[in-house]
Structures are given as C-alpha cells and as structure tokens.
Scaffold this motif. Structure first.
Motif, PDB file in Angstrom:
ATOM      1  N   PHE A  85      14.438  -6.855  -1.241  1.00 22.31           N
ATOM      2  CA  PHE A  85      13.574  -8.119  -1.566  1.00 22.31           C
ATOM      3  C   PHE A  85      12.412  -8.162  -0.540  1.00 22.31           C
ATOM      4  O   PHE A  85      11.245  -8.388  -1.070  1.00 22.31           O
ATOM      5  CB  PHE A  85      14.232  -9.453  -1.512  1.00 22.31           C
ATOM      6  N   VAL A  86      12.423  -7.911   0.798  1.00 24.26           N
ATOM      7  CA  VAL A  86      11.545  -7.827   1.699  1.00 24.26           C
ATOM      8  C   VAL A  86      10.520  -6.686   1.323  1.00 24.26           C
ATOM      9  O   VAL A  86       9.275  -6.838   1.276  1.00 24.26           O
ATOM     10  CB  VAL A  86      11.702  -7.563   3.012  1.00 24.26           C
ATOM     11  N   GLY A  87      11.129  -5.230   0.990  1.00 23.14           N
ATOM     12  CA  GLY A  87      10.175  -4.304   0.451  1.00 23.14           C
ATOM     13  C   GLY A  87       9.456  -4.698  -0.714  1.00 23.14           C
ATOM     14  O   GLY A  87       8.227  -4.360  -0.973  1.00 23.14           O
ATOM     15  N   SER A  88      10.275  -5.405  -1.723  1.00 28.69           N
ATOM     16  CA  SER A  88       9.455  -5.601  -2.887  1.00 28.69           C
ATOM     17  C   SER A  88       8.224  -6.716  -2.543  1.00 28.69           C
ATOM     18  O   SER A  88       7.292  -6.465  -3.302  1.00 28.69           O
ATOM     19  CB  SER A  88      10.513  -6.504  -3.717  1.00 28.69           C
ATOM     20  N   LEU A  93       2.645  -7.526  -2.188  1.00 31.36           N
ATOM     21  CA  LEU A  93       1.147  -8.131  -1.378  1.00 31.36           C
ATOM     22  C   LEU A  93       0.053  -6.849  -1.261  1.00 31.36           C
ATOM     23  O   LEU A  93      -1.125  -7.035  -1.736  1.00 31.36           O
ATOM     24  CB  LEU A  93       1.536  -8.408  -0.177  1.00 31.36           C
ATOM     25  N   THR A  94       0.653  -5.560  -1.298  1.00 33.22           N
ATOM     26  CA  THR A  94       0.052  -4.484  -1.213  1.00 33.22           C
ATOM     27  C   THR A  94      -0.785  -4.026  -2.549  1.00 33.22           C
ATOM     28  O   THR A  94      -2.015  -3.901  -2.661  1.00 33.22           O
ATOM     29  CB  THR A  94       0.738  -3.171  -0.874  1.00 33.22           C
ATOM     30  N   GLY A  95      -0.041  -4.458  -3.599  1.00 35.87           N
ATOM     31  CA  GLY A  95      -0.568  -4.225  -4.936  1.00 35.87           C
ATOM     32  C   GLY A  95      -1.780  -5.407  -5.275  1.00 35.87           C
ATOM     33  O   GLY A  95      -2.849  -4.849  -5.935  1.00 35.87           O
ATOM     34  N   ALA A  96      -1.443  -6.533  -4.664  1.00 38.34           N
ATOM     35  CA  ALA A  96      -2.489  -7.512  -4.969  1.00 38.34           C
ATOM     36  C   ALA A  96      -3.628  -7.377  -4.177  1.00 38.34           C
ATOM     37  O   ALA A  96      -5.018  -7.649  -4.757  1.00 38.34           O
ATOM     38  CB  ALA A  96      -1.793  -8.938  -4.364  1.00 38.34           C
ATOM     39  N   LEU A  97      -3.382  -6.904  -2.839  1.00 35.75           N
ATOM     40  CA  LEU A  97      -4.928  -6.564  -2.020  1.00 35.75           C
ATOM     41  C   LEU A  97      -5.215  -5.399  -2.590  1.00 35.75           C
ATOM     42  O   LEU A  97      -6.551  -5.183  -2.450  1.00 35.75           O
ATOM     43  CB  LEU A  97      -4.081  -6.107  -0.637  1.00 35.75           C
ATOM     44  N   PRO A 109      -2.491  -9.328 -11.376  1.00 36.53           N
ATOM     45  CA  PRO A 109      -1.049  -9.594 -11.688  1.00 36.53           C
ATOM     46  C   PRO A 109      -0.214  -8.337 -12.031  1.00 36.53           C
ATOM     47  O   PRO A 109       0.847  -8.186 -11.690  1.00 36.53           O
ATOM     48  CB  PRO A 109      -1.125 -10.483 -12.768  1.00 36.53           C
ATOM     49  N   VAL A 110      -0.979  -7.026 -12.617  1.00 35.95           N
ATOM     50  CA  VAL A 110      -0.237  -5.928 -13.151  1.00 35.95           C
ATOM     51  C   VAL A 110       0.221  -5.237 -11.751  1.00 35.95           C
ATOM     52  O   VAL A 110       1.448  -4.730 -11.861  1.00 35.95           O
ATOM     53  CB  VAL A 110      -1.134  -5.298 -13.940  1.00 35.95           C
ATOM     54  N   LEU A 111      -0.564  -5.028 -10.725  1.00 42.33           N
ATOM     55  CA  LEU A 111      -0.455  -4.379  -9.678  1.00 42.33           C
ATOM     56  C   LEU A 111       0.851  -5.173  -8.852  1.00 42.33           C
ATOM     57  O   LEU A 111       1.607  -4.375  -8.264  1.00 42.33           O
ATOM     58  CB  LEU A 111      -1.690  -3.960  -8.623  1.00 42.33           C
ATOM     59  N   ALA A 112       0.647  -6.224  -8.836  1.00 45.54           N
ATOM     60  CA  ALA A 112       1.713  -7.070  -7.995  1.00 45.54           C
ATOM     61  C   ALA A 112       3.051  -6.989  -8.576  1.00 45.54           C
ATOM     62  O   ALA A 112       3.893  -6.737  -7.854  1.00 45.54           O
ATOM     63  CB  ALA A 112       1.112  -8.539  -7.634  1.00 45.54           C
ATOM     64  N   GLY A 113       2.928  -7.093  -9.975  1.00 49.25           N
ATOM     65  CA  GLY A 113       4.481  -7.230 -10.612  1.00 49.25           C
ATOM     66  C   GLY A 113       4.904  -5.813 -10.519  1.00 49.25           C
ATOM     67  O   GLY A 113       6.093  -5.808 -10.308  1.00 49.25           O
ATOM     68  N   GLY A 114       4.000  -4.931 -10.845  1.00 45.66           N
ATOM     69  CA  GLY A 114       4.608  -3.399 -10.955  1.00 45.66           C
ATOM     70  C   GLY A 114       5.110  -2.940  -9.510  1.00 45.66           C
ATOM     71  O   GLY A 114       6.157  -2.505  -9.417  1.00 45.66           O
ATOM     72  N   PHE A 115       4.239  -3.082  -8.391  1.00 43.13           N
ATOM     73  CA  PHE A 115       4.573  -2.785  -7.295  1.00 43.13           C
ATOM     74  C   PHE A 115       5.721  -3.557  -6.726  1.00 43.13           C
ATOM     75  O   PHE A 115       6.548  -2.654  -6.068  1.00 43.13           O
ATOM     76  CB  PHE A 115       3.339  -2.976  -6.116  1.00 43.13           C
ATOM     77  N   ALA A 116       6.023  -4.860  -7.140  1.00 46.65           N
ATOM     78  CA  ALA A 116       7.135  -5.583  -6.498  1.00 46.65           C
ATOM     79  C   ALA A 116       8.353  -5.001  -7.244  1.00 46.65           C
ATOM     80  O   ALA A 116       9.564  -5.181  -6.724  1.00 46.65           O
ATOM     81  CB  ALA A 116       7.107  -6.940  -7.028  1.00 46.65           C
ATOM     82  N   LEU A 117       8.470  -4.438  -8.428  1.00 49.01           N
ATOM     83  CA  LEU A 117       9.661  -3.973  -9.004  1.00 49.01           C
ATOM     84  C   LEU A 117       9.791  -2.200  -8.485  1.00 49.01           C
ATOM     85  O   LEU A 117      10.991  -1.802  -9.047  1.00 49.01           O
ATOM     86  CB  LEU A 117       9.414  -3.927 -10.748  1.00 49.01           C
TER      87      LEU A 117
END
Length: 312
Positions: A85-88, A93-97, A109-117
């Motif tokens: 979960f920490v890595g997600s 945050l990396t995708g959002a930045l 939202p696309v990069l934040a959600g995709g990178f989180a998964l």
C-alpha cells in the motif's frame, strides 16, 4: 510556478520529518505497518450474515486489490501488505506529479490511478510464476509420497521418508504436518484437514480428501495415483499452451511501445502536430485517453496470462 510549489512542498515535508526525528528508513516501515493494521469497519450482524450467504463479487480496482491481498495471504507474505500500500501511494503521487509537470490536468487522475495499481498488478503477474513452480513441486512431492504410502500404508512414514527430497514451499507444508502429528496431537484426520488448508490448490486438496478417506478404508488407496496424474496432465497442457497464453502480453507490449514511441516521433516529423498534442486541450484529452487505454489493456492482459488450473 508549479515547480516552485512542488519544491516548497518537498522542503516542507523534509523539514517536518527532521523536526520529528524521523528518517526515511524508519518512516516508511511505520507507514507500512499502519496500512497493514488499519481497523476494519464494523458491520451489523445481519450484514455479515448476508455477506456470507450472498458474497459480493468485486469488480475493477477493488477486485485487483482484493485478489492481491488474497495472494499475499496464500503465499505467507501478509506482512508485506503494508509495504504494498505504501508503494501504491508513492507511485500514485509520482503519477500525479508527472501529470502536473506535463501541465495536463486530464492526465492527472489517469496516471495517479494507473500508477497506484501497478504494485497490485505486479503481485498478480508474479503469482503466475509462483503457481507454476508450486505445481511442479506438488507433482514431485505427491508422486513420491504416494508411491511410499502405497508400499507402507503409513502416511507419516511416507512423508518423513521423503521430506528431505522436497523443496520449498511444499517442504515446509509437509514438515508442519509432521510436527503437528508428532508433537501436538495424534489425530491424523485433523492433521490432514490442516494440511489441506495450507495450500490453495484443487488437486492437492482432492488428494488430501482421498488420503483422509484411506485412513478408514485402505482399499481406497488406488484412487491416489490417478489424482497425482492430474498434475502431470496440467503440466503437459500448460507447456503446450504457454505460447498462446503469453501472446496477448507480447502484442500489448508491441502496441504500447508503438503508441508511446509515436509521441516523440511526431516532434521530428511534424512540430505543429506535436505542439497540438502536448499544448492544446484536445491534445491533452487524447493523451489521457491513450494512457487510460494502456492501463485498462494492461489489466486485461494480466488476467489473460493466468496459469492453468484443474477444475472438476
């Protein structure tokens, strides 16, 4: 201006950690432990009964997270759930930045959600190799233990005789079975039921059920070897279909490289098209849709490259 805001946020975060005497080596494990032990929301008894009688099937990202959690529990790595979960969170945050640096609000939202998964998709993908290794070890273990049991009609002696020749993770399971049978209690049926629950595999559980039945009727031991041969059949079929199983992954990687590679290629072919794609609102929407298609396709490919399992 956005870069200055990001640098200010990074400096403020680092300053807070320094004031609290928290180093990254200490902060990340503590955050992982917090995620791993989040208290579950209490439900009414009627809702709990309804959930057991009519289990709700999760879809989308919830199904991915739930399946990754189940895989970690099945493989004995539940302690890594917090780090997952920490890595997600860090990847989100990396995708959002990254989207902010590209000045593309549609992409955020696309990069934040995709990178989180991505960490959860990684668990699902690596589980394929774990399952293949497990099937191979189970085939060897059940074969030699069944052969010894047919000769001696003593399952404890058969397991003890062959445990030194087994490899993890199957060796640990049978070693625990021996320890439970010799040191905790002498109820062999109960020990076999515990052995059945240690590996989530249909053929292995069927073998344990047949072995339990053999403790009451020794004439049923002839049913053990046909169960073991199912693992051999699965290995043969899996070897024949490996190319077909990984064909969607190869096609996805090819198409993803072509789609991503076209963006810098436009810079050299037609600067106007490139600036329209990266600077206009319509171009930002197109990039967001392309990124969404990549993540959705990757999730579908992960589910298509599952190892074969025997089902009755």
């Amino acid at each position: 201006m956005m870069i200055l805001h990001l640098l200010s946020f990074a400096g403020l975060s680092i300053g807070c950690l320094l004031l609290l005497n928290l180093s990254p080596q200490r902060f990340i494990p503590e955050l992982a432990r917090l995620f791993a032990h989040l208290p579950a929301r209490k439900q009414h008894l009627s809702k709990q009964i309804r959930a057991v009688q009519h289990p709700k099937k999760f879809r989308g990202w919830r199904a991915t997270v739930q399946e990754a959690r189940a895989i970690l529990k099945q493989t004995g790595q539940s302690d890594k759930l917090g780090m997952l979960f920490v890595g997600s969170l860090m990847l989100a945050l990396t995708g959002a930045l990254l989207a902010i640096l590209l000045h593309n609000g549609w992409l955020l939202p696309v990069l934040a959600g995709g990178f989180a998964l991505l960490p959860f998709w990684g668990v699902l993908f690596t589980f394929t190799f774990y399952k293949k290794r497990l099937h191979g070890e189970l085939e060897t273990a059940l074969s030699i233990i069944t052969t010894s049991y047919l000769r001696s009609e003593n399952i404890l002696a058969a397991v003890e005789e062959n445990v030194p020749y087994l490899n993890p993770p199957v060796a640990d399971v049978f070693q625990a079975f021996l320890s439970e049978s010799k040191l905790i209690h002498a109820n062999l049926r109960l020990a076999l039921q515990s052995l059945k629950g240690r590996i989530n595999d249909g053929v292995f559980q069927e073998w344990c059920d047949a072995l339990t039945a053999c403790q009451e009727d020794r004439t049923l031991k002839s049913t053990l070897m046909p169960i073991v041969t199912k693992l051999s059949d699965m290995r043969v079929v899996s070897a024949e279909l490996d190319y077909l199983l990984y064909e969607p992954l190869k096609e996805f990687l090819t198409m993803a490289l072509l789609m991503i590679g076209n963006i810098p290629l436009l810079y050299f072919l037609n600067r106007d098209w490139f600036h329209t794609l990266t600077a206009s609102t319509h171009g930002h929407i197109v990039l967001a849709l392309c990124a969404l298609a990549l993540f959705v396709s990757f999730a579908a490919v992960i589910r298509l490259t599952r190892p074969l399992e025997y089902k009755r």
